[in-house]
Design an enzyme around this catalytic site. Sequence first.
Site, PDB file in Angstrom:
ATOM      1  N   ILE A 155     -19.234 -22.340   9.866  1.00 56.64           N
ATOM      2  CA  ILE A 155     -18.999 -23.684   9.323  1.00 56.64           C
ATOM      3  C   ILE A 155     -18.510 -23.607   7.884  1.00 56.64           C
ATOM      4  CG2 ILE A 155     -20.067 -25.890   8.739  1.00 56.64           C
ATOM      5  CD1 ILE A 155     -22.000 -25.389  11.117  1.00 56.64           C
ATOM      6  N   ASP A 174     -22.899 -16.154  -0.891  1.00 58.26           N
ATOM      7  CA  ASP A 174     -23.496 -15.726   0.375  1.00 58.26           C
ATOM      8  C   ASP A 174     -23.937 -14.280   0.201  1.00 58.26           C
ATOM      9  OD1 ASP A 174     -23.744 -14.689   3.179  1.00 58.26           O
ATOM     10  OD2 ASP A 174     -23.029 -16.690   3.680  1.00 58.26           O
ATOM     11  N   CYS A 205     -25.899 -23.076   4.701  1.00 61.06           N
ATOM     12  CA  CYS A 205     -26.712 -21.886   4.945  1.00 61.06           C
ATOM     13  C   CYS A 205     -27.899 -22.233   5.842  1.00 61.06           C
ATOM     14  CB  CYS A 205     -27.189 -21.287   3.625  1.00 61.06           C
ATOM     15  SG  CYS A 205     -27.947 -22.464   2.497  1.00 61.06           S
ATOM     16  N   PRO A 206     -28.491 -21.224   6.484  1.00 63.56           N
ATOM     17  CA  PRO A 206     -29.654 -21.468   7.342  1.00 63.56           C
ATOM     18  C   PRO A 206     -30.883 -21.795   6.516  1.00 63.56           C
ATOM     19  CG  PRO A 206     -29.249 -19.125   7.163  1.00 63.56           C
ATOM     20  CD  PRO A 206     -28.096 -19.806   6.479  1.00 63.56           C
ATOM     21  N   THR A 232     -24.901 -30.763   4.982  1.00 63.34           N
ATOM     22  CA  THR A 232     -24.743 -30.990   6.422  1.00 63.34           C
ATOM     23  C   THR A 232     -25.397 -29.851   7.206  1.00 63.34           C
ATOM     24  OG1 THR A 232     -22.581 -29.894   6.373  1.00 63.34           O
ATOM     25  CG2 THR A 232     -22.585 -32.301   6.197  1.00 63.34           C
ATOM     26  N   SER A 233     -26.301 -29.132   6.567  1.00 61.99           N
ATOM     27  CA  SER A 233     -26.891 -27.941   7.178  1.00 61.99           C
ATOM     28  C   SER A 233     -28.307 -28.204   7.685  1.00 61.99           C
ATOM     29  CB  SER A 233     -26.864 -26.774   6.186  1.00 61.99           C
ATOM     30  OG  SER A 233     -27.249 -25.579   6.816  1.00 61.99           O
ATOM     31  N   ARG A 234     -29.308 -28.075   6.835  1.00 62.66           N
ATOM     32  CA  ARG A 234     -30.702 -28.338   7.183  1.00 62.66           C
ATOM     33  C   ARG A 234     -31.366 -29.085   6.030  1.00 62.66           C
ATOM     34  NH1 ARG A 234     -29.374 -27.695  11.559  1.00 62.66           N
ATOM     35  NH2 ARG A 234     -30.159 -26.280  13.187  1.00 62.66           N
ATOM     36  N   ASP A 258     -26.229 -35.399   5.774  1.00 62.11           N
ATOM     37  CA  ASP A 258     -26.263 -35.603   7.221  1.00 62.11           C
ATOM     38  C   ASP A 258     -27.585 -35.113   7.781  1.00 62.11           C
ATOM     39  OD1 ASP A 258     -25.035 -36.383   9.728  1.00 62.11           O
ATOM     40  OD2 ASP A 258     -24.886 -34.242  10.201  1.00 62.11           O
ATOM     41  N   GLU A 263     -36.572 -35.506   8.722  1.00 61.80           N
ATOM     42  CA  GLU A 263     -35.784 -36.260   9.696  1.00 61.80           C
ATOM     43  C   GLU A 263     -36.399 -36.306  11.086  1.00 61.80           C
ATOM     44  OE1 GLU A 263     -32.443 -33.508  11.683  1.00 61.80           O
ATOM     45  OE2 GLU A 263     -32.116 -33.816   9.551  1.00 61.80           O
ATOM     46  N   HIS A 295     -27.629 -36.942  11.129  1.00 61.61           N
ATOM     47  CA  HIS A 295     -27.438 -35.631  11.770  1.00 61.61           C
ATOM     48  C   HIS A 295     -26.403 -35.727  12.893  1.00 61.61           C
ATOM     49  CE1 HIS A 295     -29.637 -31.559  12.263  1.00 61.61           C
ATOM     50  NE2 HIS A 295     -28.383 -31.449  12.648  1.00 61.61           N
TER      51      HIS A 295
END
Length: 330
Positions: A155, A174, A205-206, A232-234, A258, A263, A295
Amino acid sequence: MKVAVFSTKSYEKALLAKVSETSELKFTYFTHSLNAITATLGDKFEAICVFVNDDVNSQVVNMLAKQNIRHIALRCAGYNNVDIETASRNGIRVSRVPSYAPEAVAEHAVALIMTLNRKIHKAYNRIREGNFELNGLMGFNLKNKRVGVIGTGHIGKALVTIMRGFGCEVICCDPVPSPEIMDMGVTYVDLDRLLTQSDIVSLHCPLNEKTYHLINQTSISRMRDGVMLINTSRGGLVDSQAVIKGLKSGKIGYLGLDVYEMESDLFFENRSTEIIGDDVFERLATFHNVIITGHQGFFTLEAMNEIASTVVANLVTCNTPQANPENFLV
């Protein structure tokens, strides 16, 4: 194979049914999310299929193991909601969908950037009321702005390509730099430099122990005044209380979300007739320079088809040489 599908929506039923027509999978759909209370619904199944906000913690995994569940199939890329160690100890395979139309999420991040920048949400409401005044709607050109991308997996890489198309200067952070991105002439920098030099910061990123609340009061203080922050990840990557303080002080000039760290108690359901009890979320929603979507970044036809196809393939090939090792965590 009998598979229990949790947190199911109508659109998922149709897609899973379509792509599994020629398989021997038998899906049973539950609208309930998976947790310690609903885990008993997994009895008499061989596998379960879960989504991002299902709670597959150690207690739940142990309960599933006692019910002889042998496979947990995720309908998403992230797996922070699953206790992988407990699953491994119980001999339960865990699969995911590591890549599904990454452009879908990257393009949604761009939609948030453009909406915030050009104040589309404000203009839309003004025009509906017959107000054609331009005062307060001024944006900025994206060309020559510096965009910091944190996380350059599928992504993040897609976002780098898009933003370079706008004429932006892109810098990345990264632990494992992508040779493909470096071949584009994009520079990798440490997190501190990215935060201090970027006009726009986008998270891809995770979520894990190292990245939890990566965006916090300290990291926000290092950012440029009026920075645009996109996630828009977590949700857990961002300390919501710190972000509220950043918005109030003006350090954060634009915020596009997002995802949200709490959530699981809100998203994917119609709560329009309810009083939202989450005061932090409600405070975030009051800022005029904040855009929150529920999301939906992944939610394109192409991505959903890819998710359904990969889930079915993971279930069918789980214990065969045809199983894709990239898709299996255990």
